[in-house]
Design a protein around this motif. Structure first.
Motif, PDB file in Angstrom:
ATOM      1  N   PHE A  72     -11.241  31.369  21.148  1.00 23.87           N
ATOM      2  CA  PHE A  72      -9.988  31.281  20.714  1.00 23.87           C
ATOM      3  C   PHE A  72      -9.483  29.937  20.949  1.00 23.87           C
ATOM      4  CE2 PHE A  72     -11.098  35.614  22.076  1.00 23.87           C
ATOM      5  CZ  PHE A  72     -10.818  36.488  21.117  1.00 23.87           C
ATOM      6  N   THR A  73      -8.516  29.762  19.870  1.00 25.27           N
ATOM      7  CA  THR A  73      -7.493  28.741  19.764  1.00 25.27           C
ATOM      8  C   THR A  73      -6.062  29.304  19.904  1.00 25.27           C
ATOM      9  OG1 THR A  73      -8.995  27.558  18.424  1.00 25.27           O
ATOM     10  CG2 THR A  73      -6.488  26.820  18.342  1.00 25.27           C
ATOM     11  N   PHE A  74      -5.415  28.863  21.060  1.00 19.58           N
ATOM     12  CA  PHE A  74      -4.043  29.139  21.246  1.00 19.58           C
ATOM     13  C   PHE A  74      -3.088  28.014  21.255  1.00 19.58           C
ATOM     14  CE2 PHE A  74      -6.961  32.162  24.154  1.00 19.58           C
ATOM     15  CZ  PHE A  74      -6.414  33.306  23.174  1.00 19.58           C
ATOM     16  N   ASP A  75      -1.912  28.126  20.349  1.00 18.57           N
ATOM     17  CA  ASP A  75      -1.091  27.181  20.498  1.00 18.57           C
ATOM     18  C   ASP A  75      -0.434  27.486  21.865  1.00 18.57           C
ATOM     19  OD1 ASP A  75      -1.711  25.484  18.062  1.00 18.57           O
ATOM     20  OD2 ASP A  75      -1.041  27.343  16.758  1.00 18.57           O
ATOM     21  N   ALA A  76       0.015  26.355  22.399  1.00 14.50           N
ATOM     22  CA  ALA A  76       0.861  26.608  23.674  1.00 14.50           C
ATOM     23  C   ALA A  76       2.104  26.523  23.297  1.00 14.50           C
ATOM     24  CB  ALA A  76       0.524  25.510  24.667  1.00 14.50           C
ATOM     25  N   GLY A  77       2.733  26.047  22.390  1.00 11.79           N
ATOM     26  CA  GLY A  77       4.155  25.920  22.181  1.00 11.79           C
ATOM     27  C   GLY A  77       4.743  26.302  20.889  1.00 11.79           C
ATOM     28  N   GLY A 242      -5.349  26.154  11.199  1.00 12.07           N
ATOM     29  CA  GLY A 242      -5.830  25.504  12.267  1.00 12.07           C
ATOM     30  C   GLY A 242      -4.844  25.419  13.504  1.00 12.07           C
ATOM     31  N   GLY A 243      -3.488  26.127  13.402  1.00  6.69           N
ATOM     32  CA  GLY A 243      -2.516  25.998  14.348  1.00  6.69           C
ATOM     33  C   GLY A 243      -1.625  25.089  14.579  1.00  6.69           C
ATOM     34  N   THR A 244      -0.423  24.805  15.197  1.00 13.65           N
ATOM     35  CA  THR A 244       0.250  23.851  15.281  1.00 13.65           C
ATOM     36  C   THR A 244      -0.247  22.536  15.780  1.00 13.65           C
ATOM     37  OG1 THR A 244       1.301  24.770  17.155  1.00 13.65           O
ATOM     38  CG2 THR A 244       2.538  25.245  15.115  1.00 13.65           C
ATOM     39  N   GLY A 245      -1.346  22.750  16.288  1.00 14.56           N
ATOM     40  CA  GLY A 245      -2.122  21.534  17.026  1.00 14.56           C
ATOM     41  C   GLY A 245      -2.632  20.561  16.063  1.00 14.56           C
ATOM     42  N   ARG A 246      -2.609  21.234  14.705  1.00 17.15           N
ATOM     43  CA  ARG A 246      -3.306  20.398  13.589  1.00 17.15           C
ATOM     44  C   ARG A 246      -2.052  19.395  13.369  1.00 17.15           C
ATOM     45  NH1 ARG A 246      -7.644  22.105  10.529  1.00 17.15           N
ATOM     46  NH2 ARG A 246      -9.148  22.627  12.181  1.00 17.15           N
ATOM     47  N   LEU A 247      -0.752  19.697  13.467  1.00 15.59           N
ATOM     48  CA  LEU A 247       0.232  18.627  13.313  1.00 15.59           C
ATOM     49  C   LEU A 247       0.257  17.839  14.333  1.00 15.59           C
ATOM     50  CD1 LEU A 247       3.421  21.396  12.505  1.00 15.59           C
ATOM     51  CD2 LEU A 247       2.440  19.946  11.032  1.00 15.59           C
ATOM     52  N   PHE A 331       8.076  33.276  29.830  1.00 16.18           N
ATOM     53  CA  PHE A 331       6.583  34.049  30.552  1.00 16.18           C
ATOM     54  C   PHE A 331       5.924  34.114  29.147  1.00 16.18           C
ATOM     55  CE2 PHE A 331       3.721  37.165  31.302  1.00 16.18           C
ATOM     56  CZ  PHE A 331       2.923  36.634  32.593  1.00 16.18           C
ATOM     57  N   VAL A 332       4.697  33.265  29.197  1.00 21.09           N
ATOM     58  CA  VAL A 332       4.091  33.231  28.000  1.00 21.09           C
ATOM     59  C   VAL A 332       2.523  33.632  28.376  1.00 21.09           C
ATOM     60  CG1 VAL A 332       3.224  32.080  25.851  1.00 21.09           C
ATOM     61  CG2 VAL A 332       5.323  31.321  27.297  1.00 21.09           C
ATOM     62  N   TRP A 333       2.160  34.771  27.563  1.00 23.30           N
ATOM     63  CA  TRP A 333       0.643  35.216  28.016  1.00 23.30           C
ATOM     64  C   TRP A 333      -0.114  35.169  26.421  1.00 23.30           C
ATOM     65  CZ3 TRP A 333      -0.917  41.067  27.596  1.00 23.30           C
ATOM     66  CH2 TRP A 333      -2.193  41.198  27.799  1.00 23.30           C
ATOM     67  N   TYR A 334      -1.306  34.317  26.841  1.00 21.94           N
ATOM     68  CA  TYR A 334      -2.127  34.002  25.800  1.00 21.94           C
ATOM     69  C   TYR A 334      -3.027  34.951  25.804  1.00 21.94           C
ATOM     70  CZ  TYR A 334       0.740  29.697  25.975  1.00 21.94           C
ATOM     71  OH  TYR A 334       1.563  28.770  26.251  1.00 21.94           O
ATOM     72  N   ALA A 387      -9.811  32.600  15.954  1.00 22.09           N
ATOM     73  CA  ALA A 387     -10.504  33.676  16.905  1.00 22.09           C
ATOM     74  C   ALA A 387     -11.831  33.893  16.364  1.00 22.09           C
ATOM     75  CB  ALA A 387      -9.473  35.255  16.901  1.00 22.09           C
ATOM     76  N   PRO A 388     -12.730  34.407  17.101  1.00 26.67           N
ATOM     77  CA  PRO A 388     -14.134  34.595  16.655  1.00 26.67           C
ATOM     78  C   PRO A 388     -14.124  35.863  15.582  1.00 26.67           C
ATOM     79  CG  PRO A 388     -13.973  34.510  19.157  1.00 26.67           C
ATOM     80  CD  PRO A 388     -12.695  34.434  18.597  1.00 26.67           C
ATOM     81  N   PRO A 389     -15.180  35.792  14.881  1.00 27.04           N
ATOM     82  CA  PRO A 389     -15.158  36.807  13.950  1.00 27.04           C
ATOM     83  C   PRO A 389     -15.077  38.517  14.489  1.00 27.04           C
ATOM     84  CG  PRO A 389     -16.900  35.461  13.688  1.00 27.04           C
ATOM     85  CD  PRO A 389     -16.381  35.101  14.927  1.00 27.04           C
ATOM     86  N   GLY A 390     -14.042  39.048  13.797  1.00 31.74           N
ATOM     87  CA  GLY A 390     -13.913  40.476  14.264  1.00 31.74           C
ATOM     88  C   GLY A 390     -12.622  40.337  15.123  1.00 31.74           C
ATOM     89  N   CYS A 391     -12.326  39.394  15.710  1.00 28.61           N
ATOM     90  CA  CYS A 391     -11.386  39.358  17.018  1.00 28.61           C
ATOM     91  C   CYS A 391      -9.720  38.974  16.411  1.00 28.61           C
ATOM     92  CB  CYS A 391     -11.681  38.581  18.023  1.00 28.61           C
ATOM     93  SG  CYS A 391     -13.375  38.835  18.706  1.00 28.61           S
ATOM     94  N   ASP A 392      -8.975  39.020  17.270  1.00 26.17           N
ATOM     95  CA  ASP A 392      -7.456  38.466  17.210  1.00 26.17           C
ATOM     96  C   ASP A 392      -6.976  37.566  18.059  1.00 26.17           C
ATOM     97  OD1 ASP A 392      -6.286  39.084  14.499  1.00 26.17           O
ATOM     98  OD2 ASP A 392      -5.550  41.240  15.127  1.00 26.17           O
ATOM     99  N   ALA A 393      -6.446  36.594  17.662  1.00 29.02           N
ATOM    100  CA  ALA A 393      -5.537  35.757  19.004  1.00 29.02           C
ATOM    101  C   ALA A 393      -4.114  36.131  18.814  1.00 29.02           C
ATOM    102  CB  ALA A 393      -5.813  34.256  18.382  1.00 29.02           C
ATOM    103  N   PHE A 394      -3.584  35.953  20.049  1.00 33.52           N
ATOM    104  CA  PHE A 394      -2.041  36.332  20.198  1.00 33.52           C
ATOM    105  C   PHE A 394      -1.661  35.557  21.246  1.00 33.52           C
ATOM    106  CE2 PHE A 394      -4.011  40.514  19.024  1.00 33.52           C
ATOM    107  CZ  PHE A 394      -2.929  41.022  18.080  1.00 33.52           C
TER     108      PHE A 394
END
Length: 521
Positions: A72-77, A242-247, A331-334, A387-394
């Motif tokens: 998974f790729t999670f943008d932290a901010g 690609g997420g805000t990390g691309r910026l 409080f942030v939960w990835y 996210a991997p195929p068939g999955c979701d990132a939150f």
């Protein structure tokens, strides 16, 4: 360095005349590689400065860093991208286009608001669709909603177009705009302005929650921040593939393309001063880096309290910093799921059973409440490859008090995460417990210990009227010549447009490299 030209011959006798050696280009050190620091580096580099960006974390981005785990790729901010022209300007300064490096996609609806009773409201930039949503939620408030939008546009034309890039270095800068701010009812709060125009409690929530995205309590934040409603409608809400990390990657590429440097894993221990001016930095490793100017993208309170140990401060003393009001923390939960939730929007605001009461707990009483309102980010709604195929990132974000609450997050983090999980499972994400396959959390303690946020306040100073514009720490430091501040803790404030605008202000307060170099040595 340029080599000297060949000798020039004058008259019958040969006399070698050598051009004087050119002074090296002036050097700017930028502390921190958040969006404010990276934007500052690009702007300084475009004006001839030699720039070194120093980042304490192992990778660039600061609060906009990226977490990668379990596929998974999670943008932290930051995840809400508005006013993209501010990013396009940075690419243009380097002779490029933002689209060369970043695929920025519009998101619609901007937000799906879920009330505690299950009612949904799709908040978008489509005027007709928005009026239809308002008519469905609060039929008697359509005209009032139009008046609110008109007020938002008027505030935007002053608060953003005229003032966001003004440095407010002198009290006269504030005096000059005060009549306009009073005319626009800047003395009201965000919630107060909404109440002037609409009657529905639910619609008032819809029109005011955005101030929380910049760290402000809508019941205390100046109504100037109502400009967000028009800003979002004018330019939309976007998300980069690609997420805000691309910026972040793109901005680092611009800096390196200018011949400048981004160094990571090098915490700064001290800003060095000589004869009342910033002269460089000392790293925690002991290395000293000389500089003609220093730009701090670190938290402004942390900059003054920790990085200037040898400077006698006149305005931003420890006592004044301690007495100031600070934003809430987060409080942030990835988390990742092994199934998908296609009915969940990219951005969801899940409001709890209390609005003002919860905000009073967070901002005024500074106590961790049992209930919460949540921002749920599902980036795979726009980019499934996060996210991997068939999955979701939150990621789910819960506003919480900063560390003055006394909460021991080493003990509370998992209990709080479980409570958030239970709330999501009963409202938006059925079967979440069974579907979970990746998890990590960030607490207010992380904001203080890893990100250098004073008291763990995620957005720096709270954006009340008496802590805005001239009343905030200035972009051109009041304490030390050749020290400049960018980011959420200075003017104009938090949020991506705010921190990018703070870097834009450097064009006004920092001379071009050639002009700086031409000064007497």
């Amino acid at each position: 360095m340029l080599t000297a030209p060949a000798p020039v011959f004058a008259g019958p006798a040969a006399m070698a005349v050598t051009a004087p050696a050119e002074r090296p280009r002036p050097h700017a050190v930028v502390i921190g590689s958040g969006f404010g620091g990276l934007a500052a580096a690009v702007r300084l580099g475009a004006r001839g400065w030699r720039v070194t960006v120093l980042e304490a974390l192992p990778e660039p981005g600061g609060r906009a860093r990226v977490h990668r785990q379990d596929g998974f790729t999670f943008d932290a901010g930051p995840t809400v991208i508005t006013a993209p022209f501010l990013l396009e300007e940075l690419w243009a300064l380097c002779g490029r286009q933002l689209a060369d490096d970043v695929d920025l996609r519009p998101v619609s609806p901007f937000y799906r608001v879920r009330f505690d009773d299950g009612t949904l409201f799709d908040y978008s930039g489509d005027a007709a669709a928005m009026e239809a949503e308002v008519a469905k939620l609060a039929p008697g408030d359509v005209a009032g909603y139009r008046r609110f939008l008109a007020a938002s546009e008027a505030i935007f034309k002053v608060g953003f177009e005229q003032l966001a890039h003004v440095p407010f270095s002198r009290w006269t800068d504030m005096a000059r705009v005060l009549p306009q701010l009073l005319q626009l009812e800047g003395w009201r709060t965000v919630y107060g302005l909404a109440c002037k125009h609409v009657q529905s409690p639910q619609l008032r929530m819809v029109l005011t929650f955005q101030s929380l995205l910049v760290g402000g309590n809508p019941f205390a934040t100046t109504s100037v921040y109502c400009l967000i409603a028009f800003l979002e409608r004018r330019w939309g809400v976007h998300f980069p593939i690609g997420g805000t990390g691309r910026l972040v990657q793109g901005l680092v590429g611009l800096i390196e393309g200018q011949g400048n440097v981004v160094r990571c894993g090098v915490p700064v221990a001290e800003i060095l001063a000589e004869r009342g001016a910033a002269a460089g930095v000392r790293l925690q490793s002991g290395e000293r880096i000389a500089a003609d100017i220093v730009v701090s993208n670190a938290d402004s309170a942390t900059t003054y309290r920790q990085l200037l140990p040898g400077v006698r401060r006149q305005r931003w003393t420890d006592a004044r910093i301690d007495k100031a009001r600070y934003s809430m923390s987060l409080f942030v939960w990835y988390f990742g799921t092994r199934r998908q939730y296609p009915d969940v929007a990219h951005h969801t605001i899940a409001l709890g059973p209390r609005y003002r009461g919860l905000l009073d707990d967070i901002f005024e009483r500074k106590q961790l409440a049992r209930d919460f309102s949540l921002y749920l980010h599902r980036p795979t709604a726009t980019d499934p490859l996060l996210a991997p195929p068939g999955c979701d990132a939150f990621y789910v974000l819960s506003p919480v008090p900063h560390l003055q609450s006394g909460t021991d997050w080493s003990q509370q983090a998992e209990l709080y995460r479980q409570a958030v999980q239970a709330r999501l499972e009963e409202t938006l994400l059925p079967g979440l417990g069974v579907a979970l396959c990746s998890s990590r959390v960030t607490t207010p303690q992380h904001f203080q210990d890893e990100l250098g946020s004073f008291r763990g306040a995620a957005f720096g100073l709270e954006p009340v009227l008496t802590q805005s514009a001239w009343f905030r720490p200035h972009n051109q430091s009041e304490e030390l010549r050749h020290l400049y501040l960018v980011g959420a803790g200075t003017h104009p404030g938090a949020g991506l447009p705010g921190v990018l605008s703070s870097a834009r202000i450097l064009d006004t307060v920092v001379p071009d490299a050639r002009a700086f170099q031409a000064r007497p040595a």
